[in-house]
Scaffold this motif. Structure first.
Motif, PDB file in Angstrom:
ATOM      1  N   GLN A   4       0.837  -1.179   0.000  1.00 15.87           N
ATOM      2  CA  GLN A   4       0.000   0.000   0.000  1.00 15.87           C
ATOM      3  C   GLN A   4       0.886   1.247   0.000  1.00 15.87           C
ATOM      4  N   VAL A   5       0.705   2.100  -0.988  1.00 17.46           N
ATOM      5  CA  VAL A   5       1.505   3.313  -1.065  1.00 17.46           C
ATOM      6  C   VAL A   5       1.078   4.293   0.002  1.00 17.46           C
ATOM      7  N   GLN A   6       2.027   5.025   0.539  1.00 19.29           N
ATOM      8  CA  GLN A   6       1.741   6.102   1.478  1.00 19.29           C
ATOM      9  C   GLN A   6       2.102   7.426   0.817  1.00 19.29           C
ATOM     10  N   LEU A   7       1.214   8.382   0.928  1.00 15.08           N
ATOM     11  CA  LEU A   7       1.400   9.696   0.342  1.00 15.08           C
ATOM     12  C   LEU A   7       1.377  10.736   1.452  1.00 15.08           C
ATOM     13  N   VAL A   8       2.389  11.598   1.474  1.00 19.22           N
ATOM     14  CA  VAL A   8       2.476  12.615   2.513  1.00 19.22           C
ATOM     15  C   VAL A   8       2.649  13.976   1.854  1.00 19.22           C
ATOM     16  N   GLU A   9       1.682  14.854   2.109  1.00 20.95           N
ATOM     17  CA  GLU A   9       1.720  16.204   1.553  1.00 20.95           C
ATOM     18  C   GLU A   9       2.415  17.157   2.529  1.00 20.95           C
ATOM     19  N   SER A  10       3.000  18.198   1.958  1.00 18.65           N
ATOM     20  CA  SER A  10       3.613  19.252   2.758  1.00 18.65           C
ATOM     21  C   SER A  10       3.568  20.551   1.975  1.00 18.65           C
ATOM     22  N   GLY A  11       3.805  21.659   2.678  1.00 17.44           N
ATOM     23  CA  GLY A  11       3.908  22.949   2.008  1.00 17.44           C
ATOM     24  C   GLY A  11       2.706  23.846   2.125  1.00 17.44           C
ATOM     25  N   GLY A  12       1.649  23.374   2.748  1.00 17.71           N
ATOM     26  CA  GLY A  12       0.485  24.227   2.918  1.00 17.71           C
ATOM     27  C   GLY A  12       0.736  25.334   3.928  1.00 17.71           C
ATOM     28  N   CYS A  17       4.311  16.416  -2.490  1.00 12.22           N
ATOM     29  CA  CYS A  17       3.790  15.126  -2.040  1.00 12.22           C
ATOM     30  C   CYS A  17       4.884  14.082  -2.260  1.00 12.22           C
ATOM     31  N   THR A  18       5.192  13.350  -1.208  1.00 10.44           N
ATOM     32  CA  THR A  18       6.202  12.299  -1.294  1.00 10.44           C
ATOM     33  C   THR A  18       5.522  10.941  -1.150  1.00 10.44           C
ATOM     34  N   ALA A  19       5.847  10.049  -2.056  1.00 11.40           N
ATOM     35  CA  ALA A  19       5.247   8.715  -2.058  1.00 11.40           C
ATOM     36  C   ALA A  19       6.252   7.666  -1.594  1.00 11.40           C
ATOM     37  N   SER A  20       5.733   6.665  -0.902  1.00  7.17           N
ATOM     38  CA  SER A  20       6.576   5.540  -0.490  1.00  7.17           C
ATOM     39  C   SER A  20       6.634   4.515  -1.608  1.00  7.17           C
ATOM     40  N   LYS A  33      12.955  11.108  -7.019  1.00 13.93           N
ATOM     41  CA  LYS A  33      12.727  11.445  -5.608  1.00 13.93           C
ATOM     42  C   LYS A  33      11.352  11.009  -5.114  1.00 13.93           C
ATOM     43  N   ASN A  34      10.555  10.407  -5.979  1.00 19.65           N
ATOM     44  CA  ASN A  34       9.185   9.999  -5.615  1.00 19.65           C
ATOM     45  C   ASN A  34       8.335  11.176  -5.146  1.00 19.65           C
ATOM     46  N   THR A  35       8.463  12.289  -5.824  1.00 13.81           N
ATOM     47  CA  THR A  35       7.705  13.468  -5.424  1.00 13.81           C
ATOM     48  C   THR A  35       6.887  14.041  -6.572  1.00 13.81           C
ATOM     49  N   VAL A  36       5.780  14.646  -6.220  1.00 16.98           N
ATOM     50  CA  VAL A  36       4.973  15.409  -7.153  1.00 16.98           C
ATOM     51  C   VAL A  36       4.645  16.739  -6.484  1.00 16.98           C
TER      52      VAL A  36
END
Length: 120
Positions: free
Chosen positions: A1-9, A22-25, A76-79
């Motif tokens: 199961q992928v984990q997605l973590v947002e930042s920057g708000g 957003c960084t994905a595992s 980097k697994n980022t969007v």
């Protein structure tokens, strides 16, 4: 199961800019399309932007076209979502999501969201 973590708000004045990330595992990030959605209080979740697996194709919601830019870094697994010329109506919780195909949805994996507040 992928984990997605947002930042920057955060809080920004109208006319300003914010950049969400957003960084994905996991090791399969580069196979799938990624998207950004948002939900304002009392409103339904709204499509903001999406990008294909290799970044070759992007799509935007009508309300953000010309102001927001989506990009990805598969190494980097980022969007990211660069948001310019912010408006009060951009205030919402922003969610990162992974598509189930390389070119789009359905979107079945979601992050927990990051709050963006734009003051007028």
């Amino acid at each position: 199961q992928v984990q997605l973590v947002e930042s920057g708000g955060g809080l920004q004045q109208a006319g300003g800019s914010l950049r969400l990330s957003c960084t994905a595992s996991g090791r399969t990030f580069s196979r799938y399309a990624m998207g950004w959605f948002r939900q304002a209080p009392g409103k339904e979740r709204e499509f903001v932007a999406a990008i294909s697996w290799n970044g070759g194709s992007t799509a935007y919601g009508d309300s953000v076209k010309g102001r927001f830019t989506i990009s990805r870094d598969n190494a980097k697994n980022t969007v990211d979502l660069q948001m310019n010329i912010l408006k009060a109506e951009d205030t919402a919780v922003y969610y990162c999501a992974r598509g189930e195909t390389g070119t789009g949805g359905p979107y079945a994996s979601w992050g927990q969201g990051t709050q963006v507040t734009v003051s007028s």
